[in-house]
Scaffold this motif. Structure first.
Motif, PDB file in Angstrom:
ATOM      1  N   ARG A 206      72.018  66.460 126.501  1.00  0.00           N
ATOM      2  CA  ARG A 206      73.445  66.700 126.275  1.00  0.00           C
ATOM      3  C   ARG A 206      74.203  66.194 127.485  1.00  0.00           C
ATOM      4  O   ARG A 206      73.897  66.569 128.624  1.00  0.00           O
ATOM      5  N   THR A 207      75.191  65.345 127.233  1.00  0.00           N
ATOM      6  CA  THR A 207      75.989  64.744 128.298  1.00  0.00           C
ATOM      7  C   THR A 207      77.434  65.200 128.156  1.00  0.00           C
ATOM      8  O   THR A 207      78.012  65.131 127.061  1.00  0.00           O
ATOM      9  N   ILE A 208      78.019  65.659 129.264  1.00  0.00           N
ATOM     10  CA  ILE A 208      79.400  66.135 129.303  1.00  0.00           C
ATOM     11  C   ILE A 208      80.105  65.410 130.440  1.00  0.00           C
ATOM     12  O   ILE A 208      79.588  65.332 131.553  1.00  0.00           O
ATOM     13  N   ASN A 209      81.279  64.892 130.151  1.00  0.00           N
ATOM     14  CA  ASN A 209      82.039  64.184 131.175  1.00  0.00           C
ATOM     15  C   ASN A 209      83.519  64.288 130.843  1.00  0.00           C
ATOM     16  O   ASN A 209      83.932  63.970 129.727  1.00  0.00           O
ATOM     17  N   GLU A 210      84.305  64.763 131.805  1.00  0.00           N
ATOM     18  CA  GLU A 210      85.749  64.851 131.607  1.00  0.00           C
ATOM     19  C   GLU A 210      86.436  63.506 131.759  1.00  0.00           C
ATOM     20  O   GLU A 210      87.507  63.294 131.223  1.00  0.00           O
ATOM     21  N   GLY A 211      85.832  62.583 132.487  1.00  0.00           N
ATOM     22  CA  GLY A 211      86.351  61.230 132.576  1.00  0.00           C
ATOM     23  C   GLY A 211      87.389  61.031 133.657  1.00  0.00           C
ATOM     24  O   GLY A 211      88.143  61.953 134.013  1.00  0.00           O
ATOM     25  N   TYR A 212      87.435  59.831 134.178  1.00  0.00           N
ATOM     26  CA  TYR A 212      88.416  59.475 135.204  1.00  0.00           C
ATOM     27  C   TYR A 212      89.767  59.129 134.589  1.00  0.00           C
ATOM     28  O   TYR A 212      90.815  59.467 135.125  1.00  0.00           O
ATOM     29  N   ARG A 213      89.755  58.453 133.438  1.00  0.00           N
ATOM     30  CA  ARG A 213      90.990  58.024 132.791  1.00  0.00           C
ATOM     31  C   ARG A 213      91.465  59.097 131.811  1.00  0.00           C
ATOM     32  O   ARG A 213      90.728  60.015 131.452  1.00  0.00           O
ATOM     33  N   ASP A 214      92.697  58.930 131.369  1.00  0.00           N
ATOM     34  CA  ASP A 214      93.212  59.807 130.328  1.00  0.00           C
ATOM     35  C   ASP A 214      92.487  59.547 129.011  1.00  0.00           C
ATOM     36  O   ASP A 214      92.144  58.403 128.680  1.00  0.00           O
ATOM     37  N   TYR A 215      92.280  60.593 128.267  1.00  0.00           N
ATOM     38  CA  TYR A 215      91.628  60.509 126.952  1.00  0.00           C
ATOM     39  C   TYR A 215      90.227  59.905 127.052  1.00  0.00           C
ATOM     40  O   TYR A 215      89.788  59.155 126.166  1.00  0.00           O
ATOM     41  N   SER A 216      89.528  60.169 128.132  1.00  0.00           N
ATOM     42  CA  SER A 216      88.165  59.653 128.299  1.00  0.00           C
ATOM     43  C   SER A 216      87.130  60.767 128.354  1.00  0.00           C
ATOM     44  O   SER A 216      86.058  60.597 128.917  1.00  0.00           O
ATOM     45  N   ARG A 217      87.475  61.900 127.796  1.00  0.00           N
ATOM     46  CA  ARG A 217      86.538  63.017 127.741  1.00  0.00           C
ATOM     47  C   ARG A 217      85.361  62.665 126.829  1.00  0.00           C
ATOM     48  O   ARG A 217      85.549  62.112 125.748  1.00  0.00           O
ATOM     49  N   GLN A 218      84.147  63.004 127.246  1.00  0.00           N
ATOM     50  CA  GLN A 218      82.944  62.639 126.508  1.00  0.00           C
ATOM     51  C   GLN A 218      82.068  63.854 126.256  1.00  0.00           C
ATOM     52  O   GLN A 218      81.862  64.685 127.150  1.00  0.00           O
ATOM     53  N   ARG A 219      81.587  63.937 125.038  1.00  0.00           N
ATOM     54  CA  ARG A 219      80.582  64.920 124.658  1.00  0.00           C
ATOM     55  C   ARG A 219      79.570  64.193 123.792  1.00  0.00           C
ATOM     56  O   ARG A 219      79.920  63.651 122.738  1.00  0.00           O
ATOM     57  N   MET A 220      78.306  64.168 124.202  1.00  0.00           N
ATOM     58  CA  MET A 220      77.293  63.445 123.433  1.00  0.00           C
ATOM     59  C   MET A 220      75.973  64.203 123.473  1.00  0.00           C
ATOM     60  O   MET A 220      75.532  64.664 124.533  1.00  0.00           O
ATOM     61  N   ASN A 221      75.368  64.324 122.296  1.00  0.00           N
ATOM     62  CA  ASN A 221      74.042  64.920 122.156  1.00  0.00           C
ATOM     63  C   ASN A 221      73.125  63.876 121.524  1.00  0.00           C
ATOM     64  O   ASN A 221      73.458  63.310 120.474  1.00  0.00           O
ATOM     65  N   ASN A 222      72.028  63.603 122.147  1.00  0.00           N
ATOM     66  CA  ASN A 222      71.086  62.652 121.577  1.00  0.00           C
ATOM     67  C   ASN A 222      69.665  63.167 121.743  1.00  0.00           C
ATOM     68  O   ASN A 222      69.388  64.006 122.607  1.00  0.00           O
ATOM     69  N   GLY A 223      68.786  62.653 120.881  1.00  0.00           N
ATOM     70  CA  GLY A 223      67.399  63.098 120.899  1.00  0.00           C
ATOM     71  C   GLY A 223      66.461  62.014 120.438  1.00  0.00           C
ATOM     72  O   GLY A 223      66.865  61.010 119.828  1.00  0.00           O
ATOM     73  N   PHE A 224      65.200  62.218 120.738  1.00  0.00           N
ATOM     74  CA  PHE A 224      64.151  61.258 120.387  1.00  0.00           C
ATOM     75  C   PHE A 224      62.868  62.026 120.141  1.00  0.00           C
ATOM     76  O   PHE A 224      62.556  62.996 120.849  1.00  0.00           O
ATOM     77  N   ALA A 225      62.115  61.602 119.122  1.00  0.00           N
ATOM     78  CA  ALA A 225      60.826  62.213 118.807  1.00  0.00           C
ATOM     79  C   ALA A 225      59.884  61.133 118.303  1.00  0.00           C
ATOM     80  O   ALA A 225      60.300  60.225 117.565  1.00  0.00           O
ATOM     81  N   ARG A 226      58.640  61.240 118.704  1.00  0.00           N
ATOM     82  CA  ARG A 226      57.648  60.238 118.322  1.00  0.00           C
ATOM     83  C   ARG A 226      56.277  60.890 118.224  1.00  0.00           C
ATOM     84  O   ARG A 226      55.870  61.640 119.111  1.00  0.00           O
ATOM     85  N   VAL A 227      55.583  60.610 117.131  1.00  0.00           N
ATOM     86  CA  VAL A 227      54.218  61.068 116.910  1.00  0.00           C
ATOM     87  C   VAL A 227      53.368  59.838 116.635  1.00  0.00           C
ATOM     88  O   VAL A 227      53.731  59.006 115.783  1.00  0.00           O
ATOM     89  N   ALA A 228      52.259  59.691 117.343  1.00  0.00           N
ATOM     90  CA  ALA A 228      51.428  58.497 117.231  1.00  0.00           C
ATOM     91  C   ALA A 228      49.964  58.897 117.113  1.00  0.00           C
ATOM     92  O   ALA A 228      49.540  59.957 117.611  1.00  0.00           O
ATOM     93  N   TYR A 229      49.227  58.017 116.445  1.00  0.00           N
ATOM     94  CA  TYR A 229      47.776  58.173 116.328  1.00  0.00           C
ATOM     95  C   TYR A 229      47.138  56.831 116.614  1.00  0.00           C
ATOM     96  O   TYR A 229      47.446  55.825 115.952  1.00  0.00           O
ATOM     97  N   ASP A 230      46.274  56.798 117.604  1.00  0.00           N
ATOM     98  CA  ASP A 230      45.613  55.557 118.020  1.00  0.00           C
ATOM     99  C   ASP A 230      44.121  55.667 117.755  1.00  0.00           C
ATOM    100  O   ASP A 230      43.489  56.688 118.052  1.00  0.00           O
ATOM    101  N   ARG A 231      43.591  54.580 117.214  1.00  0.00           N
ATOM    102  CA  ARG A 231      42.154  54.472 117.031  1.00  0.00           C
ATOM    103  C   ARG A 231      41.754  53.020 117.279  1.00  0.00           C
ATOM    104  O   ARG A 231      42.626  52.140 117.332  1.00  0.00           O
ATOM    105  N   PRO A 232      40.488  52.722 117.454  1.00  0.00           N
ATOM    106  CA  PRO A 232      40.093  51.335 117.748  1.00  0.00           C
ATOM    107  C   PRO A 232      40.515  50.371 116.642  1.00  0.00           C
ATOM    108  O   PRO A 232      40.154  50.522 115.482  1.00  0.00           O
TER     109      PRO A 232
END
Length: 253
Positions: A206-232
């Protein structure tokens, strides 16, 4: 009549000589050695042996302690590649490889972008990168030059973002938090592990930033998931990317 007969006799003798020469030739077939062609896909070769302009780097190895909020952190110091970032959350950073993509006002155009071999570039050559999760990036491979056309359209260059390998332990977890000026904060939770050929990794930020400029407030939620199976001889994986940018009206300063 005698000259005509002499010419005809000479022609008949030439035909007889040609027939004897043809019969005297060896008509045994010659078997050539077989030619074996091997493709490079699926085999590991050093980048120094490939006839392409390729750069491979690990993002945190050059600049430890990265924020992982913008793609320019992962593309630092790659020759032939330029990243212009206006630090505007509403606009992706502009990326150009050897001039390709430089005409774009913002965003990635004319360059092929992959994530673990999965193409992210749209059919019109544009690639949105705001939903990419940079916490799970293990290495970045960049292909420059005309050889990138083997990957299809937008062949001015190829950027292949590879996920990091999970730690060789059954369970591992980590929490990270950093803060900066103008109310900047970022919270990250990660979990990963591997056992018996299976591997998993997941993280949410989760990223929160009020920003330097006007109207540059930021709210962002991101995610990643990975499941892997390795065999010869084979490898299977399923992965998920998600992003959420909640919107709320911000009063003017």
């Amino acid at each position: 009549m005698r000259p005509a007969l002499a010419i005809q006799a000479v022609g008949i003798s030439a035909l007889v000589i040609g027939a004897r020469a043809a019969l005297s030739q060896d008509t045994t077939a010659t078997r050539l050695a077989p030619v074996v062609v091997e493709v490079g896909r699926g085999t590991r070769r050093s980048t120094l042996d490939l006839p392409y302009a390729i750069s491979v780097q690990t993002p945190d190895s050059l600049r430890p302690g990265q924020r992982h909020t913008s793609l320019d952190d992962a593309l630092w110091l790659i020759p032939g590649l330029t990243v212009s970032n206006r630090n505007n959350p509403a606009q992706d950073p502009r990326i150009s490889i050897r001039g390709f993509g430089a005409r774009s006002a913002f965003g990635v155009r004319g360059i092929r972008v992959l994530r673990d071999g999965i193409p992210l570039t749209l059919p019109d050559g544009q690639t949105p990168v705001d939903y990419l999760d940079l916490e799970s990036v293990g290495r970045v491979e960049v292909l420059r030059g005309s050889a990138s056309s083997i990957y299809g359209n937008a062949g001015g260059g190829v950027i292949d973002i590879r996920s990091s390998q999970p730690l060789p332990v059954p369970v591992s977890a980590a929490l990270r938090m950093w803060s900066g000026s103008y109310g900047s904060r970022r919270y990250v939770a990660k979990a990963e592990g591997a056992a018996g050929g299976f591997g998993y990794q997941a993280n949410a930020a989760r990223t929160i930033n009020e920003g330097y400029r006007d109207y540059s407030r930021q709210r962002m939620n991101n995610g990643f998931a990975r499941v892997a199976y390795d065999r010869p001889g084979a490898s299977y994986s399923v992965q998920w990317l998600g992003v959420n940018t909640p919107w709320r009206r911000t009063p003017a300063r």
